[in-house]
Motif scaffolding. Structure first.
Motif, PDB file in Angstrom:
ATOM      1  N   UNK A 109     100.742 -32.761 -11.503  1.00 27.13           N
ATOM      2  CA  UNK A 109     102.064 -32.133 -11.447  1.00 27.13           C
ATOM      3  C   UNK A 109     102.734 -32.356 -10.091  1.00 27.13           C
ATOM      4  N   UNK A 110     101.934 -32.546  -9.060  1.00 35.03           N
ATOM      5  CA  UNK A 110     102.463 -32.698  -7.696  1.00 35.03           C
ATOM      6  C   UNK A 110     102.889 -34.145  -7.454  1.00 35.03           C
ATOM      7  N   UNK A 111     103.932 -34.283  -6.639  1.00 36.26           N
ATOM      8  CA  UNK A 111     104.409 -35.606  -6.253  1.00 36.26           C
ATOM      9  C   UNK A 111     104.201 -35.764  -4.751  1.00 36.26           C
ATOM     10  N   UNK A 112     103.661 -36.903  -4.366  1.00 38.89           N
ATOM     11  CA  UNK A 112     103.388 -37.201  -2.968  1.00 38.89           C
ATOM     12  C   UNK A 112     104.503 -38.097  -2.431  1.00 38.89           C
ATOM     13  N   UNK A 113     104.997 -37.738  -1.266  1.00 40.74           N
ATOM     14  CA  UNK A 113     106.041 -38.513  -0.594  1.00 40.74           C
ATOM     15  C   UNK A 113     105.373 -39.308   0.520  1.00 40.74           C
ATOM     16  N   UNK A 114     105.628 -40.605   0.563  1.00 42.71           N
ATOM     17  CA  UNK A 114     105.091 -41.446   1.634  1.00 42.71           C
ATOM     18  C   UNK A 114     106.220 -42.267   2.245  1.00 42.71           C
ATOM     19  N   UNK A 115     106.058 -42.579   3.497  1.00 40.50           N
ATOM     20  CA  UNK A 115     107.002 -43.455   4.181  1.00 40.50           C
ATOM     21  C   UNK A 115     106.755 -44.893   3.760  1.00 40.50           C
ATOM     22  N   UNK A 116     107.806 -45.644   3.555  1.00 43.02           N
ATOM     23  CA  UNK A 116     107.691 -47.076   3.283  1.00 43.02           C
ATOM     24  C   UNK A 116     107.690 -47.810   4.626  1.00 43.02           C
ATOM     25  N   UNK A 117     107.364 -49.090   4.630  1.00 45.65           N
ATOM     26  CA  UNK A 117     107.476 -49.859   5.882  1.00 45.65           C
ATOM     27  C   UNK A 117     108.889 -49.775   6.477  1.00 45.65           C
ATOM     28  N   UNK A 118     109.909 -49.816   5.610  1.00 42.74           N
ATOM     29  CA  UNK A 118     111.290 -49.700   6.103  1.00 42.74           C
ATOM     30  C   UNK A 118     111.525 -48.321   6.724  1.00 42.74           C
ATOM     31  N   UNK A 119     110.956 -47.300   6.118  1.00 44.07           N
ATOM     32  CA  UNK A 119     111.083 -45.947   6.658  1.00 44.07           C
ATOM     33  C   UNK A 119     110.407 -45.822   8.017  1.00 44.07           C
ATOM     34  N   UNK A 120     109.239 -46.414   8.133  1.00 43.85           N
ATOM     35  CA  UNK A 120     108.521 -46.383   9.417  1.00 43.85           C
ATOM     36  C   UNK A 120     109.300 -47.119  10.498  1.00 43.85           C
ATOM     37  N   UNK A 121     109.879 -48.262  10.145  1.00 43.42           N
ATOM     38  CA  UNK A 121     110.666 -49.033  11.115  1.00 43.42           C
ATOM     39  C   UNK A 121     111.898 -48.243  11.548  1.00 43.42           C
ATOM     40  N   UNK A 122     112.561 -47.587  10.580  1.00 50.68           N
ATOM     41  CA  UNK A 122     113.739 -46.794  10.921  1.00 50.68           C
ATOM     42  C   UNK A 122     113.368 -45.615  11.818  1.00 50.68           C
TER      43      UNK A 122
END
Length: 157
Positions: A94-107
């Motif tokens: 039921x839970x959703x995990x949010x992760x940073x993408x490579x683009x998110x990490x670069x930003x």
């Protein structure tokens, strides 16, 4: 006692702290706008990064001190920008995990540089000793407020 009461009436500390918070946020938001980020977006990315880059949506909402439905739109926008990805949790479907993408990490590197610059400018002319004392005072006020809320909650029960 009368003088203390007069001082409390004259000094609108809560209003000053609120104004300071709004001003700081406005300066930061203006600095980050060229990166295509609104306040909710950059604060969600920033908090996600500070908490390890992978977190449940509910935990992120709690960390941001907002309701989960308020966060959902922001996460959708960040996902559209390819800055985060969401997937089901292996332990709790039921839970959703949010992760940073490579683009998110670069930003985030750009965000951090700009936020540090804002902090440096806004704290200009304030010594480390003054800043440390101010942080101690704010922490004490926060502790007092939490204690008061706890007391009020216990009185209601």
């Amino acid at each position: 006692m009368v003088k203390d009461l007069e001082m409390l009436r004259e000094l609108s500390l809560a209003e000053q702290l609120s104004r300071l918070s709004r001003l700081w946020r406005t300066v930061a938001d203006h600095e980050l706008a060229p990166l295509g980020l609104t306040h909710p977006r950059w604060t969600a990315l920033w908090k996600l990064s500070r908490l390890g880059g992978s977190l449940s949506q509910k935990s992120l909402a709690d960390a941001l001190e907002i309701e989960l439905p308020s966060l959902m739109r922001t996460l959708g926008q960040l996902e559209e920008q390819d800055l985060i990805a969401r997937h089901c949790c292996h332990q709790d479907k039921r839970a959703r995990i949010v992760t940073l993408t490579p683009a998110g990490k670069a930003l985030l590197d750009q965000i951090e540089d700009r936020i540090i610059g804002v902090r440096r400018e806004l704290l200009g002319g304030i010594s480390q000793q003054e800043l440390t004392r101010f942080e101690e005072i704010i922490a004490r006020i926060s502790t007092n407020a939490i204690d008061k809320l706890t007391q009020q909650s216990e009185e209601r029960e």
